[in-house]
Motif scaffolding. Structure first.
Motif: not given
Length: 379
Positions: A66, A376, A282-283, A373, A234-235, A231, A278-279, A69
């Motif tokens: 992630t 993830h 999410f998108c 969100h 999330t990271t 993003y 997860s990644a 992004f």
């Protein structure tokens, strides 16, 4: 001119159909992706992978996946990261990842993918209860919408209890020949995974996982109002959770060899869950929410139960019983009751601007129950 007009009209109609079809296909494929994670995770843990070790590796890989992004898409638009924001993200990592995923995968290890998937459907109802306690939602018992939410919540909880504590007779659907050619070859443990099922501990931990995930929604609802960079959130959350899960995992699992991804299924499960669930998820879900709304995305959740049940029967030779079927039916029915009540309430208080939507898109509130969100850490 007439031919040109007809051709243009056909192209517009075709484009509209394509615009309607793509979110549907994306969400169906995403549910298949999550079902694959259920199966791979179960196989990896049957092969000896500790649940906390698995969650740790998943967060490490998810952080790596992630980060690009967050860096490229939000580098110029990201709000300032304050200590308050970091603290809220830390709380999100404790509830949404360490609590949710840790308890979930331990519950899955002591249960079956079908039961785990069915109990995941109780999430909106539990979130509604917490939202009422934290005054982010109102009961509204004098309205049809409020009554639908309350009744749907009670039906969801009742279905979860039935699924957890009542098993009943097995439903004879035959045996799958795929199991011995696929699942057994990918696991080092030759015992059938059903022998590890604990019909009390597994569902109990899965319910606690749903409660932890629901608390994440409450915290995230407040965080998103002051820090609109999903993003980056999330990271940072995955990064913090990597450290947290590693510490807890080290306390639970002292054997260094247990941290080795020494088999293909362990590596595949860890990478798959991080990248796909997860990644990538999410998108996909963010795009679908933007196109069709949060409610549209959430109503695909019960489809995961059907896909997982089929794959579990085919690959893991999981037995279906009456309790699972009845409990799952009640959970899905209660889920739709909560979502319908939330949708009707949203229209009543004017959340949806009816002048900007099409008639077939009326059920799309920007619901806190189904935040933008939450993907993830699913599962």
């Amino acid at each position: 001119m007439v031919g040109s007009s007809v051709s243009s009209s056909s192209l517009i109609s075709s484009g509209a159909r394509g615009g309607e079809l793509m979110p549907f296909i994306a969400m169906v494929m995403l549910q298949i992706g999550y079902a694959g994670m259920m199966i791979l995770s179960k196989l990896a843990m049957d092969a000896g992978l500790n649940p906390f070790v698995f969650v740790t590796y998943r967060q490490i890989f998810a952080t790596i996946a992630t980060y690009p992004f967050a860096f490229f898409l939000e580098r110029k638009t990201r709000p300032r990261i304050t200590l308050s924001v970091l603290f809220q993200i830390f709380l999100c990592s404790l509830t949404g990842v360490l609590g949710n995923q840790g308890l979930y995968f331990i519950g899955l290890d002591n249960s079956t993918p079908t039961i785990a998937c069915a109990l995941a459907n109780i999430l909106p109802a539990v979130t509604f209860l917490f939202a009422v306690l934290f005054r982010q939602e109102t009961l509204g018992l004098r309205t049809i919408a409020g009554q639908a939410k309350v009744v749907g919540t009670l039906v969801c909880v009742g279905g979860a209890m039935l699924l957890s504590f009542y098993h009943g007779p097995e439903i004879g659907v035959g045996n799958s020949a795929i199991h011995w050619k696929y699942a057994e070859k990918m696991t080092d443990n030759k015992n059938n995974s059903a022998n590890k099922v604990n019909f009390f501990l597994g569902p109990f931990l899965l319910l606690l996982s749903a409660a932890a995930w629901s608390l994440w929604f409450i915290i995230q609802a407040r965080l998103s109002t002051t820090f609109s960079a999903p993003y980056t959130t999330t990271t940072l959350m995955c990064l913090m959770a990597s450290v947290e899960c590693a510490i807890v995992g080290a306390c639970v699992e002292h054997d260094i060899s247990a941290w080795s991804l020494n088999s293909g299924i362990k590596i595949i499960a860890s990478l798959y869950s991080a990248i796909v669930c997860s990644a990538l998820a999410f998108c996909v879900m963010s795009w679908c929410i933007k196109k069709k709304g949060a409610l549209y995305v959430s109503v695909f959740t019960p489809l995961l139960l059907v896909i997982t049940a089929i794959l579990s029967w085919a690959l893991l030779r999981e037995k279906l019983n009456l309790g699972i079927c009845l409990g799952s039916t009640l959970i899905i029915g209660g889920l739709y009751g909560v979502l319908w009540g939330k949708s009707k309430e949203a229209k009543q208080i004017g959340i949806i601007n009816k002048d900007e939507i099409k008639p077939d898109l009326e059920l799309q509130p920007n619901s806190r129950l189904n935040g933008d969100h939450h993907v993830h850490a699913e599962g």
